[in-house]
Design an enzyme around this catalytic site. Structure first.
Site, PDB file in Angstrom:
ATOM      1  N   GLU A 167      16.400 -39.010   8.223  1.00 43.73           N
ATOM      2  CA  GLU A 167      17.115 -37.982   8.109  1.00 43.73           C
ATOM      3  C   GLU A 167      18.471 -37.900   7.118  1.00 43.73           C
ATOM      4  OE1 GLU A 167      19.383 -36.038  11.454  1.00 43.73           O
ATOM      5  OE2 GLU A 167      19.756 -34.407  10.659  1.00 43.73           O
ATOM      6  N   ASP A 194      28.039 -32.813   7.149  1.00 42.08           N
ATOM      7  CA  ASP A 194      28.138 -32.270   7.333  1.00 42.08           C
ATOM      8  C   ASP A 194      28.208 -31.582   7.975  1.00 42.08           C
ATOM      9  OD1 ASP A 194      26.332 -33.993   8.669  1.00 42.08           O
ATOM     10  OD2 ASP A 194      27.710 -35.587  10.068  1.00 42.08           O
ATOM     11  N   HIS A 248     -17.986 -11.233  -6.980  1.00 44.94           N
ATOM     12  CA  HIS A 248     -16.558 -11.745  -7.712  1.00 44.94           C
ATOM     13  C   HIS A 248     -17.228 -12.128  -9.416  1.00 44.94           C
ATOM     14  CE1 HIS A 248     -15.286 -13.172  -3.873  1.00 44.94           C
ATOM     15  NE2 HIS A 248     -14.101 -13.303  -4.350  1.00 44.94           N
TER      16      HIS A 248
END
Lengths: 427, 427
Positions: free
Chosen positions: B322, B356, B415
């Protein structure tokens, strides 16, 4: 198609309700197969391939010989068509590349963001009656542009143990050489855990039936990312009298032929165009090879007559269609206010088929209202953004005291201390 | 910290194993609360708030008076710190804005991609011992920049029925005025279904304990998107003799104080720095108010001594931390080869604390190895990309024949027909 005239706003959510798809019944089966493949690897993969696909596969990996043979069996006309589609898809997805973002937020505090390819990705291509080689292009091309190192393609074998020539041709054309003859739950489980034959991947892409959908949801529990949750395909068309009723009908039917659970909705402020489209749908329906499927889907579908353009816009954004065709005398006003849709097709000469195959946009799109929060597959689906920062002595002096105050207020003294120690040395 | 010397590559996955977090035991509880809130709305929300938070809340919505009072109770120093952090976070996230991407893939075939804000988002801010007002900044600022129309913040009340002043101050500063005194499973369920008091949202962001984590996973089943799956916070530091052992130790401890299950790993080719850091960790640990938590986390943590820089790079990418701090004599070589990490901090003066709180990068990051496939929260987390296309008569003539061939080869005649009808009229 059932026509609903001037519904009140509070009735909309009921009218727009999609058929709910419950995966609960099959979750237990999926869990068991996952556990079995986690423990027994390729042996279990082969067991379920025999069971579900009715064929014994000894070598899961498609060989060079098979690739070469497939290439000789695709017509030159189709090859050229696939190459044109590939070129357009490449152009549109290459244009989505983003540069490194760099900014000095405070003097001495450098922050940047870089996109990096997801190293290992799994692409799932459904089997069944039609070989969906177009989905190979839609997933393999952005994966290659993103720079994913390991790209693994899984697709179920037919009862002869073979993969459709077009799928192999498209895969090879995109530079994918790891194609495995494995489908369904067992393919998703193998990609989630890895086996001797098939590498574990970090993210799984691609459409599939309810078993594949349930398996992708279980894969999340084991830490694997997926492209998006899936549901039946759907199309909403907004049209006024400037629209060609015959074209609108053909677009509705192209969506309806996907499956009996396909969703097709026509929205308009003009009773005239709704009536004309309904007549055209009936006429065109009879000639279609898949008319049974399409007529079933059309039966569940709706034309909604509304009072004004404001209501039209609001109903579009409330429904959040996977595909949206807009065919109005003035398209721009509506287009700029659309907030919820997967992919938007504008004007009389822009059929959904174009985006399904060859215009360049991706056809892997959020269904079931997920367009409110999810993007369709795009280049970023194959990357993740990493942030970086480098702070100089000056930088930490500039922001350090603020960090100390905030960390202390959050009761995180060690967070503060990491700054205090550095500031002390710099005094 | 346990030191592991020169482990063989095949031992790495065992060494890097994270403590597994099983949510199975609480899934049943979460499901029950979801069903209750789906049926009984606010009444059930209030029932669970009494039960879990031990307080009766009659008005879930924070009032203007409460916002004003909170603002007067935050010190001017802290206010200035929060404002500096806000300015930096704004700069970094504004820089992530992307322009509309437009390309004519073939003459007459215009395709473009536009990002649109997710209209309704829910931000979850945990309560507990510390008021995590920094997370308010990290979620509310990009939500505002993206242009999300409805931003709802939920956070649990304390036993007096109050929300921390800092959280209210930060929310108001970011322009968020819908703050609800509700936490835990009941908050996530209320955001998923909507109640009379709390609007349903399309995507839920934010960290939380195991109950919140489990609830966010259940929310996915009800069609709600989430920012990312969560796990305990973690930090890997790569250091050589150029690193300051005292700083490295302080960074390891700042991560360790988060919780006993925090993960902290030091990787180096230098026995000297590993030893020095271990000594420093012991010294610094004693002075911390949360030393009990931190020492427990440190006990489970590891220093890994490796043979060379190639091994260091590979172990970083295999772990996919992390947070990653890189403190080497030459950082650039490693940095450019990192493929799996949430956020990277470079050099002696770049503590994790900076990211942070105040450098500008986001602190909501992928844990548990999810950095292999997921980005941290960024501006795009609050948007979705919609594709558009407009094809002229010339354009459909150019790509129509290819679409016809591909649709036919996939067995999708309707289509093909949607194109054939148009091409016929243009002949």
């Amino acid at each position: 198609m059932k026509t609903i005239k001037f519904p009140k706003r509070k009735e909309w959510s009921e009218i727009l309700k999609r058929p709910t798809q419950s995966l609960k019944d099959i979750e237990e089966t999926v869990n068991q197969i996952f556990e079995d493949i986690k423990r027994n690897g390729d042996e279990a993969v082969q067991k379920y391939t025999s069971l579900f696909d009715g064929v014994t596969i000894n070598d899961l990996l498609v060989t060079d010989v098979e690739f070469k043979k497939a290439a000789t069996e695709v017509s030159n006309g189709l090859k050229a068509a696939i190459e044109l589609a590939k070129a357009n898809i490449e152009k549109f997805h290459k244009a989505q590349k983003t540069e490194k973002i760099f900014i000095e937020t405070t003097a001495g505090v450098s922050c940047w963001q870089e996109k990096k390819p997801i190293e290992k990705v799994g692409l799932y291509i459904p089997g069944g009656t039609a070989p969906l080689f177009s989905t190979v292009l839609m997933l393999a091309i952005p994966a290659k542009i993103a720079g994913c190192k390991e790209i693994i393609l899984c697709t179920p074998p037919n009862s002869d143990g073979k993969i459709a020539n077009e799928i192999l041709y498209a895969a090879e054309l995109c530079g994918i050489n790891k194609v495995y003859k494995v489908g369904g739950i067992q393919a998703i489980a193998a990609l989630s855990f890895g086996t001797d034959a098939i590498s574990k991947v970090y993210k799984i892409f691609g459409p599939g039936n309810q078993y594949v959908t349930a398996a992708k949801q279980i894969a999340i529990k084991y830490g694997i990312a997926i492209d998006m949750p899936a549901g039946p395909s759907e199309l909403m068309i907004v049209a006024d009298n400037s629209a060609n009723a015959s074209y609108v009908a053909s677009d509705l039917l192209s969506q309806a032929e996907h499956g009996v659970d396909s969703q097709v909705i026509l929205v308009s402020t003009s009773k005239k165009i709704i009536n004309a489209v309904n007549v055209e749908v009936k006429n065109q329906l009879t000639d279609l090879p898949r008319s049974e499927i399409a007529s079933q889907a059309i039966k569940n579908s709706k034309s909604i007559l509304l009072n004004n353009n404001e209501e039209v816009l609001d109903i579009v954004n409330e429904y959040a269609p996977e595909h949206l065709i807009v065919c109005l005398d003035d398209n721009d006003d509506l287009i700029k206010s659309i907030t919820n849709a997967g992919s938007v097709f504008i004007g009389n000469y822009t059929p959904e088929s174009a985006g399904d195959y060859a215009s360049g946009t991706n056809h892997t799109l959020p269904t079931n209202g997920y367009a409110k929060a999810y993007s369709g597959v795009n280049l970023d689906s194959f990357t993740k953004a990493i942030t970086f920062q480098k702070i100089s002595k000056e930088g930490i002096k500039n922001i350090g005291p603020s960090i100390e105050l905030m960390a202390e207020a959050e009761g995180l003294q060690a967070h503060k201390n990491a700054v205090t120690l550095r500031l002390k040395d710099l005094k």
